[in-house]
Design an enzyme around this catalytic site. Structure first.
Site, PDB file in Angstrom:
ATOM      1  N   LYS A   1     -22.924   3.355  -1.471  1.00 46.44           N
ATOM      2  CA  LYS A   1     -23.982   3.799  -0.651  1.00 46.44           C
ATOM      3  C   LYS A   1     -24.733   2.657   0.144  1.00 46.44           C
ATOM      4  CE  LYS A   1     -26.506   5.034  -4.126  1.00 46.44           C
ATOM      5  NZ  LYS A   1     -25.475   4.672  -5.131  1.00 46.44           N
TER       6      LYS A   1
ATOM      7  N   ARG B   1     -26.569   2.614 -17.176  1.00 43.74           N
ATOM      8  CA  ARG B   1     -27.076   3.098 -15.817  1.00 43.74           C
ATOM      9  C   ARG B   1     -26.250   4.482 -15.512  1.00 43.74           C
ATOM     10  NH1 ARG B   1     -25.547  -1.399 -11.887  1.00 43.74           N
ATOM     11  NH2 ARG B   1     -26.507  -0.331 -10.508  1.00 43.74           N
TER      12      ARG B   1
ATOM     13  N   ARG C   1     -18.465  -6.114  -8.083  1.00 44.64           N
ATOM     14  CA  ARG C   1     -19.458  -6.374  -7.366  1.00 44.64           C
ATOM     15  C   ARG C   1     -20.200  -7.808  -7.174  1.00 44.64           C
ATOM     16  NH1 ARG C   1     -24.198  -2.022  -5.882  1.00 44.64           N
ATOM     17  NH2 ARG C   1     -24.595  -2.351  -7.910  1.00 44.64           N
TER      18      ARG C   1
ATOM     19  N   ARG D   1     -34.187   9.738  -7.227  1.00 41.98           N
ATOM     20  CA  ARG D   1     -33.340   9.736  -8.428  1.00 41.98           C
ATOM     21  C   ARG D   1     -33.689  10.687  -9.689  1.00 41.98           C
ATOM     22  NH1 ARG D   1     -31.589   4.168  -7.243  1.00 41.98           N
ATOM     23  NH2 ARG D   1     -29.848   3.235  -8.735  1.00 41.98           N
TER      24      ARG D   1
ATOM     25  N   ARG E   1     -25.354  -9.338 -10.209  1.00 47.68           N
ATOM     26  CA  ARG E   1     -26.484  -8.637 -10.547  1.00 47.68           C
ATOM     27  C   ARG E   1     -26.513  -8.466 -12.290  1.00 47.68           C
ATOM     28  NH1 ARG E   1     -27.266  -3.782  -6.654  1.00 47.68           N
ATOM     29  NH2 ARG E   1     -28.108  -2.887  -8.522  1.00 47.68           N
TER      30      ARG E   1
HETATM   31  P1  ADP Z   1     -27.140   0.712  -7.132  1.00 52.45           P
HETATM   32  O1  ADP Z   1     -27.256   0.541  -5.712  1.00 52.45           O
HETATM   33  O2  ADP Z   1     -26.342   0.150  -7.959  1.00 52.45           O
HETATM   34  O3  ADP Z   1     -27.425   2.234  -7.526  1.00 52.45           O
HETATM   35  P2  ADP Z   1     -29.886   0.079  -6.913  1.00 52.45           P
HETATM   36  O4  ADP Z   1     -30.042  -1.258  -6.038  1.00 52.45           O
HETATM   37  O5  ADP Z   1     -30.255   1.230  -6.000  1.00 52.45           O
HETATM   38  O6  ADP Z   1     -28.611   0.224  -7.530  1.00 52.45           O
HETATM   39  O7  ADP Z   1     -30.907   0.191  -7.854  1.00 52.45           O
HETATM   40  C1  ADP Z   1     -31.099  -0.801  -9.055  1.00 52.45           C
HETATM   41  C2  ADP Z   1     -32.142  -0.480  -9.844  1.00 52.45           C
HETATM   42  O8  ADP Z   1     -33.561  -0.277  -9.356  1.00 52.45           O
HETATM   43  C3  ADP Z   1     -32.018   0.830 -10.732  1.00 52.45           C
HETATM   44  O9  ADP Z   1     -31.203   0.603 -11.658  1.00 52.45           O
HETATM   45  C4  ADP Z   1     -33.391   1.051 -11.245  1.00 52.45           C
HETATM   46  O10 ADP Z   1     -33.667   0.254 -12.317  1.00 52.45           O
HETATM   47  C5  ADP Z   1     -34.290   0.585  -9.941  1.00 52.45           C
HETATM   48  N1  ADP Z   1     -34.281   1.759  -8.901  1.00 52.45           N
HETATM   49  C6  ADP Z   1     -33.849   1.747  -7.758  1.00 52.45           C
HETATM   50  N2  ADP Z   1     -34.311   3.222  -7.035  1.00 52.45           N
HETATM   51  C7  ADP Z   1     -35.130   3.655  -7.987  1.00 52.45           C
HETATM   52  C8  ADP Z   1     -35.696   4.849  -7.852  1.00 52.45           C
HETATM   53  N3  ADP Z   1     -35.462   5.789  -6.986  1.00 52.45           N
HETATM   54  N4  ADP Z   1     -36.172   5.332  -9.217  1.00 52.45           N
HETATM   55  C9  ADP Z   1     -36.786   4.617 -10.345  1.00 52.45           C
HETATM   56  N5  ADP Z   1     -35.920   3.398 -10.485  1.00 52.45           N
HETATM   57  C10 ADP Z   1     -35.077   2.891  -9.230  1.00 52.45           C
HETATM   58  P1  ADP Z   2     -24.245   1.425  -4.396  1.00 50.66           P
HETATM   59  O1  ADP Z   2     -25.035   0.769  -3.366  1.00 50.66           O
HETATM   60  O2  ADP Z   2     -23.676   2.968  -3.888  1.00 50.66           O
HETATM   61  O3  ADP Z   2     -24.433   0.936  -5.402  1.00 50.66           O
HETATM   62  P2  ADP Z   2     -22.209  -0.702  -3.032  1.00 50.66           P
HETATM   63  O4  ADP Z   2     -22.341  -0.470  -1.600  1.00 50.66           O
HETATM   64  O5  ADP Z   2     -23.146  -1.892  -3.414  1.00 50.66           O
HETATM   65  O6  ADP Z   2     -22.804   0.473  -3.907  1.00 50.66           O
HETATM   66  O7  ADP Z   2     -20.822  -0.777  -3.485  1.00 50.66           O
HETATM   67  C1  ADP Z   2     -20.390  -1.214  -4.833  1.00 50.66           C
HETATM   68  C2  ADP Z   2     -19.283  -2.210  -4.748  1.00 50.66           C
HETATM   69  O8  ADP Z   2     -18.182  -1.621  -4.326  1.00 50.66           O
HETATM   70  C3  ADP Z   2     -19.463  -3.558  -3.868  1.00 50.66           C
HETATM   71  O9  ADP Z   2     -18.707  -4.472  -4.502  1.00 50.66           O
HETATM   72  C4  ADP Z   2     -18.788  -3.079  -2.470  1.00 50.66           C
HETATM   73  O10 ADP Z   2     -18.208  -4.231  -1.927  1.00 50.66           O
HETATM   74  C5  ADP Z   2     -17.677  -2.226  -2.892  1.00 50.66           C
HETATM   75  N1  ADP Z   2     -17.282  -1.032  -2.230  1.00 50.66           N
HETATM   76  C6  ADP Z   2     -18.134  -0.502  -1.237  1.00 50.66           C
HETATM   77  N2  ADP Z   2     -17.684   0.778  -0.687  1.00 50.66           N
HETATM   78  C7  ADP Z   2     -16.197   0.510  -0.876  1.00 50.66           C
HETATM   79  C8  ADP Z   2     -15.260   1.071  -0.458  1.00 50.66           C
HETATM   80  N3  ADP Z   2     -15.084   2.231   0.249  1.00 50.66           N
HETATM   81  N4  ADP Z   2     -13.948   0.692  -0.999  1.00 50.66           N
HETATM   82  C9  ADP Z   2     -13.969  -0.295  -1.808  1.00 50.66           C
HETATM   83  N5  ADP Z   2     -14.996  -1.103  -2.321  1.00 50.66           N
HETATM   84  C10 ADP Z   2     -16.177  -0.654  -1.929  1.00 50.66           C
END
Ligand code: ADP
Ligand code: ADP
Length: 209
Positions: free
Chosen positions: A13, A166, A122, A88, A155
């Site tokens: 995303k 998660r 990542r 979420r 992270r």
């Molecule tokens: P990812 O991109 O891997 O899904 P995020 O960066 O979106 O992770 O979120 C990291 C952490 O921040 C989550 O695991 C949670 O602890 C917190 N967080 C982010 N967005 C929300 C939300 N909408 N509600 C509650 N906690 C959140």
């Molecule tokens: P999210 O925000 O949903 O948690 P990220 O954008 O941080 O996800 O992507 C998670 C991991 O996957 C990162 O290490 C990123 O570089 C990799 N990634 C993202 N999109 C792709 C894709 N289309 N193909 C392969 N790897 C990807």
């Protein structure tokens, strides 16, 4: 264009949002990034949420909703936004409905095996938030950010125990939003498995329909 990006952690995303925001000319609002910047700045909110993020649990709805409400007051969010990682929970989605009318909710679909591969590989630059992957999107020099030259980190919540937590939090709290938005006619499913350029072009086509 008021968009929500929904999907499991690691689905890509953030990666797609960082390109889509330029295409649509709207800001990328990531609640995860907002929390991480509070933690980095050691603010009151940062202190309150640090352990929650490290464990991969959700920050309480009231705190999260208030933070988003404040973010919407900034002028760049007037003409649209990409919300990444919010809502979420159903309570957050209900609160969002009171604040904004959405154009589409993009559901990033990816199987569990790929999710775990993406999360565990990542790496991020702490100061810029730029995201890499050890296999799929490696930096030019291993472990170093391409632009700032700073070391990349993993992270805390991308370590194995937090990843499993998660994913179960996602399944219990966030997955119900798929049906919630489908019923409202807002959901657009996107196959998140191809390379980022392909995911981006499919998304642009799908939301412009
Ligand atoms: P990812 O991109 O891997 O899904 P995020 O960066 O979106 O992770 O979120 C990291 C952490 O921040 C989550 O695991 C949670 O602890 C917190 N967080 C982010 N967005 C929300 C939300 N909408 N509600 C509650 N906690 C959140
Ligand atoms: P999210 O925000 O949903 O948690 P990220 O954008 O941080 O996800 O992507 C998670 C991991 O996957 C990162 O290490 C990123 O570089 C990799 N990634 C993202 N999109 C792709 C894709 N289309 N193909 C392969 N790897 C990807």
């Amino acid at each position: 264009m008021n968009l929500v990006f929904l999907g499991p952690p690691g689905a890509g995303k953030g990666t797609i949002a960082s390109e889509a925001k330029n295409h649509f000319g709207i800001p990328h609002i990531s609640t995860g990034d907002l929390f991480r910047s509070h933690i980095k700045g050691d603010t009151e909110l940062g202190k309150q949420v640090k352990a929650i993020l490290a464990a991969g649990d959700l920050v309480p709805d009231s705190v999260t909703i208030e933070m988003v409400k404040q973010r919407f007051l900034e002028s760049d969010a007037k003409n649209g936004f990409i919300l990444d990682g919010f809502p979420r929970t159903i309570a957050q989605a209900d609160a969002l409905a009171e604040m904004k009318t959405l154009d589409a909710v993009v559901n990033f679909v990816l199987d569990r095996e790929q999710i775990v591969k993406r999360l565990s590989g990542r790496r991020v630059c702490k100061s810029t938030g730029r995201t890499y992957h050890i296999l799929y999107n490696p930096p030019k020099v291993e472990g170093i950010d391409d632009e700032t030259g700073e070391p990349l980190i993993q992270r805390d919540d991308d370590k194995p125990e937090a990843i499993l937590n998660r994913l179960s939090v996602y399944e219990q709290q966030t997955e119900p939003l798929i049906a919630y938005y489908r019923e409202k006619g807002l959901l657009v499913d996107i196959d998140a498995s191809p390379a980022p350029e392909k995911v981006l072009s499919a998304l642009i086509k799908a939301v412009q329909k």
